[in-house]
Design a protein around this motif. Structure first.
Motif, PDB file in Angstrom:
ATOM      1  N   MET A   1      99.200  70.609 132.559  1.00 28.25           N
ATOM      2  CA  MET A   1      99.816  69.086 132.905  1.00 28.25           C
ATOM      3  C   MET A   1      98.910  68.449 133.773  1.00 28.25           C
ATOM      4  O   MET A   1      99.408  68.970 135.265  1.00 28.25           O
ATOM      5  N   THR A   2      98.465  67.476 133.908  1.00 31.51           N
ATOM      6  CA  THR A   2      97.697  66.354 134.913  1.00 31.51           C
ATOM      7  C   THR A   2      98.507  65.812 135.739  1.00 31.51           C
ATOM      8  O   THR A   2      99.125  65.160 135.116  1.00 31.51           O
ATOM      9  N   THR A   3      98.721  66.072 136.934  1.00 34.04           N
ATOM     10  CA  THR A   3      99.318  65.260 137.932  1.00 34.04           C
ATOM     11  C   THR A   3      98.965  64.107 138.379  1.00 34.04           C
ATOM     12  O   THR A   3      97.848  63.780 139.048  1.00 34.04           O
ATOM     13  N   THR A   4      99.279  62.692 138.375  1.00 30.68           N
ATOM     14  CA  THR A   4      99.064  61.741 138.896  1.00 30.68           C
ATOM     15  C   THR A   4      99.496  61.449 139.962  1.00 30.68           C
ATOM     16  O   THR A   4     100.266  61.844 140.724  1.00 30.68           O
ATOM     17  N   PRO A   5      98.302  60.937 140.666  1.00 30.65           N
ATOM     18  CA  PRO A   5      98.754  60.984 142.577  1.00 30.65           C
ATOM     19  C   PRO A   5      99.910  60.932 142.581  1.00 30.65           C
ATOM     20  O   PRO A   5     100.187  59.201 141.854  1.00 30.65           O
ATOM     21  N   LEU A   6     100.024  60.614 143.768  1.00 34.61           N
ATOM     22  CA  LEU A   6     101.045  60.412 144.539  1.00 34.61           C
ATOM     23  C   LEU A   6     100.570  59.269 145.636  1.00 34.61           C
ATOM     24  O   LEU A   6     100.139  59.434 146.073  1.00 34.61           O
TER      25      LEU A   6
ATOM     26  N   HIS B   1     103.579  56.744 141.983  1.00 29.80           N
ATOM     27  CA  HIS B   1     102.342  57.536 141.529  1.00 29.80           C
ATOM     28  C   HIS B   1     101.797  56.709 140.440  1.00 29.80           C
ATOM     29  O   HIS B   1     101.751  55.770 139.730  1.00 29.80           O
TER      30      HIS B   1
ATOM     31  N   GLY C   1     109.281  53.949 149.707  1.00 26.95           N
ATOM     32  CA  GLY C   1     109.389  54.657 148.489  1.00 26.95           C
ATOM     33  C   GLY C   1     108.415  54.552 148.508  1.00 26.95           C
ATOM     34  O   GLY C   1     106.663  54.589 148.835  1.00 26.95           O
ATOM     35  N   SER C   2     108.022  56.214 146.635  1.00 20.48           N
ATOM     36  CA  SER C   2     106.628  56.202 147.194  1.00 20.48           C
ATOM     37  C   SER C   2     106.248  55.548 145.010  1.00 20.48           C
ATOM     38  O   SER C   2     107.575  55.196 144.784  1.00 20.48           O
TER      39      SER C   2
ATOM     40  N   ALA D   1      97.776  56.221 139.324  1.00 17.56           N
ATOM     41  CA  ALA D   1      96.290  56.937 138.992  1.00 17.56           C
ATOM     42  C   ALA D   1      95.146  56.831 140.070  1.00 17.56           C
ATOM     43  O   ALA D   1      94.516  57.173 140.598  1.00 17.56           O
ATOM     44  N   ASP D   2      95.087  55.360 140.657  1.00 17.94           N
ATOM     45  CA  ASP D   2      94.041  55.106 141.526  1.00 17.94           C
ATOM     46  C   ASP D   2      95.053  53.574 142.228  1.00 17.94           C
ATOM     47  O   ASP D   2      95.755  53.114 141.612  1.00 17.94           O
ATOM     48  N   GLU D   3      94.296  53.241 143.527  1.00 17.77           N
ATOM     49  CA  GLU D   3      94.440  52.058 144.118  1.00 17.77           C
ATOM     50  C   GLU D   3      94.472  51.261 143.836  1.00 17.77           C
ATOM     51  O   GLU D   3      96.059  50.609 144.075  1.00 17.77           O
ATOM     52  N   VAL D   4      93.831  50.990 142.936  1.00 20.58           N
ATOM     53  CA  VAL D   4      94.158  49.544 142.430  1.00 20.58           C
ATOM     54  C   VAL D   4      95.935  49.687 141.453  1.00 20.58           C
ATOM     55  O   VAL D   4      96.337  48.623 141.243  1.00 20.58           O
ATOM     56  N   MET D   5      96.036  50.392 141.036  1.00 24.00           N
ATOM     57  CA  MET D   5      97.224  50.865 139.996  1.00 24.00           C
ATOM     58  C   MET D   5      98.415  50.995 140.775  1.00 24.00           C
ATOM     59  O   MET D   5      99.274  50.509 140.323  1.00 24.00           O
TER      60      MET D   5
END
Lengths: 93, 327
Positions: A1-6, A26, A23-24, A28-32
């Motif tokens: 499973m691909t992990t979406t970055p934190l 998940h 907090g944190s 895919a990129d900085e815009v999202m």
């Protein structure tokens, strides 16, 4: 499973205050990451500005070194104003 | 928003007595434990399981209420219900993020929910049959959750406590919007009032079961209390909830469906009738009326969203390579 970055999320509650970790998230990129942080952490006017940074990019002090890093400050009481005795007659200083 | 007594946690741990004593001293001194601090394996495991169960409850909790969004009786009710369900999603994410600080990934927790390994609050395995159920859920289910969650704001584990502070701030709107729905029905036509009473009849017992088994039968309470993950026992919280809720029902002229419910002057609280623990354990073990649907719906949502997650990652990768090429 691909992990979406934190990402770690920091919010400035209002101008005049610094950004604070909330907090944190998940994403895919900085815009999202900014969009998701807005939806998750600011639904009730909690902020006027958001920072996100990839969790993997945070450099932290080593918790095992906490003693060496932070305890020495405890015995340097001369760094605090109350260490110095000033006669009351001098007034507020 | 929703939590119940921890099901299936194992607080056993294998560290030296010195280590455990030092850890206990920190907890007793009300020092918060942060993610990178040394902690007993049992403490970590208990928290991963409890925070995970709690997060799953928030996420699954969106389903019974989501069932009524398109059928809310007015725009005002629809906007409020949408906001509430969005909050539950947010609460799930705060909690997953707190659990992730303990070294478990959200994907792993999601898989455990889908495989049935991880539990969630069994209250969501009951169906929402009428609009009145939405009011009753806000009033009772969120009300019970608030009782559970306020002490969790002082939990010894920092990230969990901080997440709970955010959750509790948002939760009081949920209970008030629920009570307002029930009040509107209770003060409406006889049919509307009957609908409110019917929903109360169906949700009362499951709601007071949310606090988990009686203290004498609760295996994990002692260790969780000692570690200050829990601050009050299941029975203490249940008592607080009943004492707070009975007058609210009286105000609405609705009847709590417990013939044995009566004020006990001596203890300064209400005595309640016998709880059907067979039903409780049946539902916990996955035989609730909606259990299969709930997990199936989560799996479908996850599988149908797979292409979105993949596309988002592919898009991010494309942007990254283009940016690098331009530099």
């Amino acid at each position: 499973m691909t992990t979406t970055p934190l990402w770690e999320v920091f919010i400035r509650p209002r101008n005049g205050l610094s950004h604070k970790h909330v907090g944190s998230i998940h994403a895919a990129d900085e815009v999202m990451a900014v969009q998701a942080a807005r939806d998750v952490y600011t639904r009730r006017g909690e902020g006027t500005s958001i920072w996100v940074v990839r969790s993997a990019d945070i450099v932290a002090s080593d918790p095992d070194q906490a003693g060496e890093n932070f305890e020495p400050t405890a015995d340097k009481i001369y760094r605090h104003p109350t260490f110095y005795e000033i006669p009351e007659d001098v007034g507020h200083m | 928003m929703y939590s119940q007594g921890l099901i299936g946690a194992d607080g056993r741990t294998a560290e030296t007595p010195e280590f455990l004593e030092a850890f206990q001293r920190r907890v007793d001194a009300e020092e918060k434990i942060e993610p990178n601090d040394p902690m007993p394996e049992g403490y970590r495991r208990t928290l991963v399981r409890q925070i995970g169960q709690h997060a799953h409850s928030e996420i699954v909790g969106m389903l019974p209420e989501g069932n009524w969004i398109t059928r809310a009786p007015s725009l005002r009710r629809k906007a409020a219900l949408l906001a509430k369900v969005q909050d539950e999603g947010g609460h799930g994410l705060y909690l997953y993020s707190a659990a992730e600080t303990l070294g478990v990934s959200r994907e792993q927790m999601t898989e455990e929910l889908h495989s049935g390994k991880a539990k969630y609050s069994s209250i969501f395995n009951y169906p929402t049959l009428t609009w009145a159920d939405i009011g009753i859920i806000g009033w009772l289910v969120d009300g019970a959750a608030i009782m559970n969650q306020i002490p969790l704001c002082r939990c010894s584990f920092g990230p969990y406590a901080r997440a709970m502070i955010r959750v509790c701030k948002e939760e009081s709107f949920h209970q008030r919007q629920g009570y307002e729905i029930v009040m509107t029905l209770a003060q409406g036509t006889p049919e509307q009032k009957a609908m409110a009473q019917d929903a109360l009849n169906r949700w009362w017992w499951p709601s007071i079961m949310m606090f988990g088994p009686h203290d004498a039968d609760s295996q994990h309470s002692d260790q969780s209390m000692a570690w200050k993950i829990k601050r009050f026992t299941n029975d203490e919280l249940r008592q607080k909830f009943i004492d707070a809720t009975v007058p609210q029902a009286e105000y609405l002229d609705l009847k709590i469906p417990d013939p044995d419910l009566k004020w006990n002057e001596e203890k300064g609280g209400f005595d309640h009738g016998t709880i059907d623990w067979d039903e409780f354990w049946r539902v916990v073990k996955g035989h609730g009326p909606m259990a299969r649907d709930r997990v199936k719906d989560r799996k479908v949502a996850w599988d149908n969203g797979a292409w979105v997650r993949e596309a988002a990652l592919a898009h991010a990768e494309k942007r990254r390579t283009r940016k690098m090429a331009a530099e």
